[in-house]
Design a protein around this motif. Structure first.
Motif, short mmCIF file in Angstrom:
data_model
loop_
_atom_site.label_atom_id
_atom_site.label_comp_id
_atom_site.label_asym_id
_atom_site.label_seq_id
_atom_site.Cartn_x
_atom_site.Cartn_y
_atom_site.Cartn_z
N SER A 114 -20.37 56.82 -32.48
CA SER A 114 -19.61 56.90 -33.73
C SER A 114 -18.23 57.49 -33.49
CB SER A 114 -20.37 57.74 -34.76
OG SER A 114 -21.55 57.08 -35.19
N LEU A 115 -18.17 58.51 -32.65
CA LEU A 115 -16.88 59.13 -32.33
C LEU A 115 -15.96 58.13 -31.66
CD1 LEU A 115 -15.14 61.69 -32.14
CD2 LEU A 115 -16.32 62.24 -30.00
N GLU A 116 -16.49 57.32 -30.76
CA GLU A 116 -15.67 56.31 -30.09
C GLU A 116 -15.26 55.22 -31.06
OE1 GLU A 116 -13.90 54.22 -26.75
OE2 GLU A 116 -14.41 56.30 -27.20
N ARG A 117 -16.13 54.84 -31.96
CA ARG A 117 -15.87 53.74 -32.88
C ARG A 117 -14.83 54.11 -33.94
NH1 ARG A 117 -20.39 51.23 -37.03
NH2 ARG A 117 -19.02 49.71 -38.09
N PHE A 118 -15.01 55.29 -34.56
CA PHE A 118 -14.15 55.67 -35.69
C PHE A 118 -13.05 56.67 -35.30
CE2 PHE A 118 -18.14 54.40 -37.72
CZ PHE A 118 -17.67 53.52 -38.69
N GLY A 119 -13.21 57.36 -34.17
CA GLY A 119 -12.25 58.37 -33.79
C GLY A 119 -12.56 59.74 -34.34
N PHE A 120 -13.61 59.86 -35.14
CA PHE A 120 -14.03 61.15 -35.65
C PHE A 120 -15.49 61.07 -36.08
CE2 PHE A 120 -13.22 58.98 -39.58
CZ PHE A 120 -14.00 59.60 -40.55
N VAL A 121 -16.12 62.23 -36.20
CA VAL A 121 -17.46 62.31 -36.73
C VAL A 121 -17.63 63.70 -37.36
CG1 VAL A 121 -18.49 63.15 -34.57
CG2 VAL A 121 -19.93 61.94 -36.22
#
Length: 381
Positions: free
Chosen positions: A129-136
């Motif tokens: 998720s961090l890689e996909r959206f840039g944040f979590v």
């Protein structure tokens, strides 16, 4: 896996054509030789090369190539024989698609602290998720000064700076210093004056304001994409102009350089830098500066646009992990009637984070998947 294999005529055996049903790739014989997957050429445990590639003959050629089941059998002019798994030649492993987003993002990526500690599958979901959206957003972080550290330890070492490890971001009702005031903060990336720039920001909330104090997030990759489409000259300017960033106090003097928008060799955006407080553009020719200032203003209009900005409020026990190469973050102004707005911030580098994600992906594939717990609606944010 069926394919067509041919040593290309008129190349003296130095090129190989491999054709799948949907594409064709040409390989240089020397490239194939130095990537030979046998234990004499590559270490079976690490993949490190055991031969000196620069010492291989420049005229090395292929004398035989044929498919055998799921491998490609090659014989080289130096007598070396190799079997390449067809899956390795088919292309690089799949990458996590980076989803560019704006204020319309309906569900924020979330993770549970305890689950990410106890489960490799949950940790991998968090990292994807961090890689996909840039944040979590991580929930359930212990309300302790070092509360984030058990999760940091699952990835790698905390990045230490001249401010130490985890630093306090604290505001009080009767502030006596600008950093402790209740004013809003403009969108920015952290520490562009460092080399390397910290990769991920970890921001853990211990207590927050009565009203306001929302984090602001803008996707720098989305902003760059829109700038490229709507103002291509401005985009070119910000990718080509080298800007210096500097921080200096009695105990530190830090400087680094780079464009506000950085591209890779394929022209893809891989990093944004924006930090008004530390930017120090050199005294370039006036016409160059005029173009840069106009382009910077257009980029600033995008990263501060409500259409591109999320405003998630962190509650005590929640934490944001943010990609500092991609996300621009800030905060809205807030009001304290009493007490302290107290957050703790640390950095973790990109290499250890990426290594953990890719290692877990290899070890757990294909069983891990992002489940319903991985997002939350904006209404509950």
């Amino acid at each position: 896996m069926e394919l067509y294999v041919e040593i290309i005529p008129d190349t003296d055996g130095r090129q190989l054509r491999v054709a799948w049903h949907d594409r064709e790739v040409r390989y240089h014989a020397l490239w194939l030789r130095e990537h030979s997957p046998d234990a004499e050429t590559l270490d079976p445990r690490t993949g490190q090369r055991l031969i000196e590639a620069a010492a291989l003959p420049l005229d090395i050629a292929l004398v035989e190539a044929r498919q055998e089941s799921e491998t490609l059998r090659l014989v080289f002019s130096d007598g070396h024989r190799a079997r390449f798994p067809l899956a390795d030649l088919a292309g690089p492993p799949p990458v996590t698609e980076r989803e560019r987003w704006d204020a319309s993002l309906s569900a924020l990526p979330v993770a549970d602290f305890d689950r990410a500690i106890d489960s490799d599958h949950a940790l991998l979901d968090m990292l994807e998720s961090l890689e996909r959206f840039g944040f979590v957003k991580v929930r359930g972080v212990p309300l302790e000064l070092e509360g984030m550290m058990p999760l940091v330890a699952r990835l790698g070492p905390l990045r230490r700076t001249n401010w130490g490890g985890i630093a306090d971001v604290k505001s009080i009702a009767e502030a006596f210093d600008l950093t402790m005031t209740q004013r809003g903060l403009e969108p920015h990336t952290d520490n562009p004056y460092r080399d390397p720039i910290p990769g991920y920001i970890w921001l853990h909330c211990l207590s927050n304001a009565d009203s306001g104090g929302d984090s602001t997030l803008a996707d720098g990759f989305m902003a760059a994409q829109r700038l490229r489409r709507e103002h291509p000259d401005a985009f070119d300017c910000l990718t080509q102009t080298q800007v210096r960033f500097r921080y200096r106090d009695e105990e530190a003097h830090l400087e680094s350089e780079g464009p506000l928008i950085e591209l890779d060799s394929a022209g893809r955006v891989v990093r944004v830098r924006y930090n008004n407080r530390t930017e120090r553009i050199p005294p370039l020719p006036p016409e160059t500066l005029a173009r840069y200032y106009a382009a910077r203003r257009q980029f600033f209009a995008l990263i501060t646009s409500p259409a591109l900005t999320l405003t998630p409020k962190l509650a005590p026990g929640e934490m944001l992990i943010m990609d500092n190469y991609r996300l621009l973050h800030g905060r809205t102004a807030f009001h304290l009637t009493q007490g302290v707005r107290h957050l703790r911030q640390g950095y973790v580098d990109r290499d250890t984070t990426a290594s953990r994600r890719l290692t877990l992906r290899r070890q757990l594939a294909p069983v891990s998947s992002t489940g319903p717990q991985a997002t939350e609606s904006r209404e509950s944010a």
